[in-house]
Design an enzyme around this catalytic site. Structure first.
Site: not given
Length: 465
Positions: A16-17, A36, A44, A49, A52, A182-184, A188, A268, A309, A347, A443, A448
């Site tokens: 992406s970058g 590439e 990603c 991302c 996933k 134990g990371g995201y 996930e 990691g 990254d 997130a 509501h 809220e």
């Protein structure tokens, strides 16, 4: 005599970058190429991302079906793993094609193959089949090669594990899986496999999951994912893995043995700099193995920059894109810019998901000169009223007591990532708790609660929580 080059800019890595930087520069009239080694789109789009998130959505239907039954629906559902993989792969190919097409429309030359530096202005490309892909010179070079999963190379049986990259292409859904980490990413994928009916165990060497997140978030999510059927083992790690006729036996340092069909290490990610030829170009690495850059993303080589990254600053796709824009403005628009890393929302697509922006309570107490006010609530979502579920949402605001600015928002619960995007605007703008309170609630919604939190946490209430 002025040196002539094949390109004004050569980008290594079409994630992406790298793609954003290449397109902007080419649209500005410069001669640009991008190399590439795998597929356009990078981590990603191809192996991160996007696929996933598709897996998260697929697995979360199982929970939705349970809720639906409480509302009177009778559902007889069956999951087809090969059908899902086919649909996922078709969509990923479509997205990769769009990235490649947009490069072409901008006038960027796409070079298929692995590019390595032979000096500060020259890259040599090797195609995937090992043949020569050409040698190119460029006035400026941008490195955007991202990161790759890390696994401990010396552990006995490590050859039997997979990483998150292989998890997207398993030929069949396992009946049992153990995920180390134990990371995201680990959290996930634990939710993904558990939601798809796989007996799932999460093993992490630390005292709790999601190191670096707010302690209330970590504790709350650990309890919630166990309610989804995930077995969580903390303060422990592998000693070895043994392959047997019936599966893979995980030998843990606490003496436990757990047999599974698949073992996934999500321990990691590290910058992807191996054999890139950096030393030949005068590009230095930091102590953690990332490319060393200054505030404007310039490396220690005068004509080489790095983003994303591979620099290990803030490893998020939208951040890499913003760094690419800042690079283009700095180098080609004579408008020096650097990305502001403060109050960047993030997130975790766990189940339930997490949304966070700003400081944790612990960070705030260390960085704020004055006291910190904390507002916290836990409640059952309205959607679960008919199900008998004891799942709870967590919402937490961290406020600088002196300025009364909201400096941290933490949410664990359904749609947390959607809510945190909008909450980030308020935090980035420096709005005060009074301004949050003055915002009329919508509501009935979960969101809220963010504008109706009135009672500050006291030491007694915090210990009770």
């Amino acid at each position: 005599m002025t040196q002539t080059y094949d390109y004004d800019l050569f980008v290594i890595g079409a994630g992406s970058g790298g793609v954003r930087a290449a397109r902007l520069t080419a649209l500005g009239g410069k001669r640009v190429a991008i190399a590439e080694e795998f597929r356009v789109g990078g981590t990603c789009v191809i192996r991160g991302c996007v696929p996933k998130k598709f897996m998260v959505m697929a697995s979360d239907f199982a929970h939705d079906f349970e809720i639906a039954e409480g509302y009177g629906w009778t559902i007889d559902a069956k999951f087809d793993w090969p059908k899902f993989l086919e649909a996922k792969d078709v969509e990923i190919a479509r997205l990769s094609g769009i990235y490649a097409a947009n490069l072409g429309k901008a006038g960027v030359d796409l070079v298929n193959g692995r590019a390595v530096l032979t000096d500060a202005h020259t890259v040599k490309v090797t195609k995937r089949d090992g043949t020569d892909g050409g040698t190119f010179t460029a006035e400026k070079i941008l490195i955007a090669t991202g990161g790759r999963p890390w696994v401990p190379e010396t552990m006995t049986g490590i050859e039997h594990v997979i990483t998150s990259e292989e998890a997207f292409h398993l030929p069949e859904l396992p009946k049992r899986i153990l995920i180390a980490g134990g990371g995201y990413i680990a959290v996930e994928f634990a939710g993904i496999f558990a939601g798809l009916g796989v007996e799932t165990t999460l093993v992490y060497r630390g005292p709790n999951i999601l190191r670096g997140f707010d302690d209330d978030v970590r504790a709350h999510l650990a309890g919630e994912i166990e309610k989804r059927g995930i077995k969580v083992i903390l303060g422990c790690q592998h000693s070895s893995i043994e392959k047997t006729e019936t599966g893979l036996v995980n030998h843990l340092e606490n003496g436990m043995t757990i047999e599974t069909d698949v073992v996934m290490f999500a321990t990691g990610r590290i910058p992807y700099v191996k054999d890139l030829g950096l030393e030949k170009a005068g590009v230095e690495l930091s102590d953690n193995g990332a490319i060393k850059v200054d505030a404007l993303s310039k490396t220690t080589a005068e004509n080489i920059w790095a983003i994303g990254d591979v620099t290990d600053r803030m490893n998020l796709t939208p951040v890499a894109i913003r760094e690419a824009v800042a690079f283009h403005q700095t180098v080609y628009k004579n408008n020096p810019q650097h990305f502001d890393y403060e109050a960047v929302a993030t997130a975790v697509f766990s189940q339930p998901p997490v949304g966070v922006v700003g400081l944790s309570e612990n960070e705030a107490r260390h960085t704020c000169k004055g006291e910190v006010d904390v507002y916290l609530t836990r409640f059952r979502p309205m959607k679960y009223a008919f199900t008998g579920s004891d799942e709870r949402v967590l919402m937490k605001l961290v406020v600088d007591a002196d300025s009364q600015k909201v400096i941290g928002v933490h949410i664990v619960g359904p749609e947390a990532p959607e809510m945190i995007q909008l909450a980030a605007i308020a935090v980035k703008a420096g709005l005060t708790k009074a301004q949050w309170d003055a915002t009329c609630a919508v509501h009935p919604t979960m969101a809220e609660e963010l504008v109706t939190l009135k009672d500050k946490q006291t030491p007694a209430s915090m210990s009770a929580g």
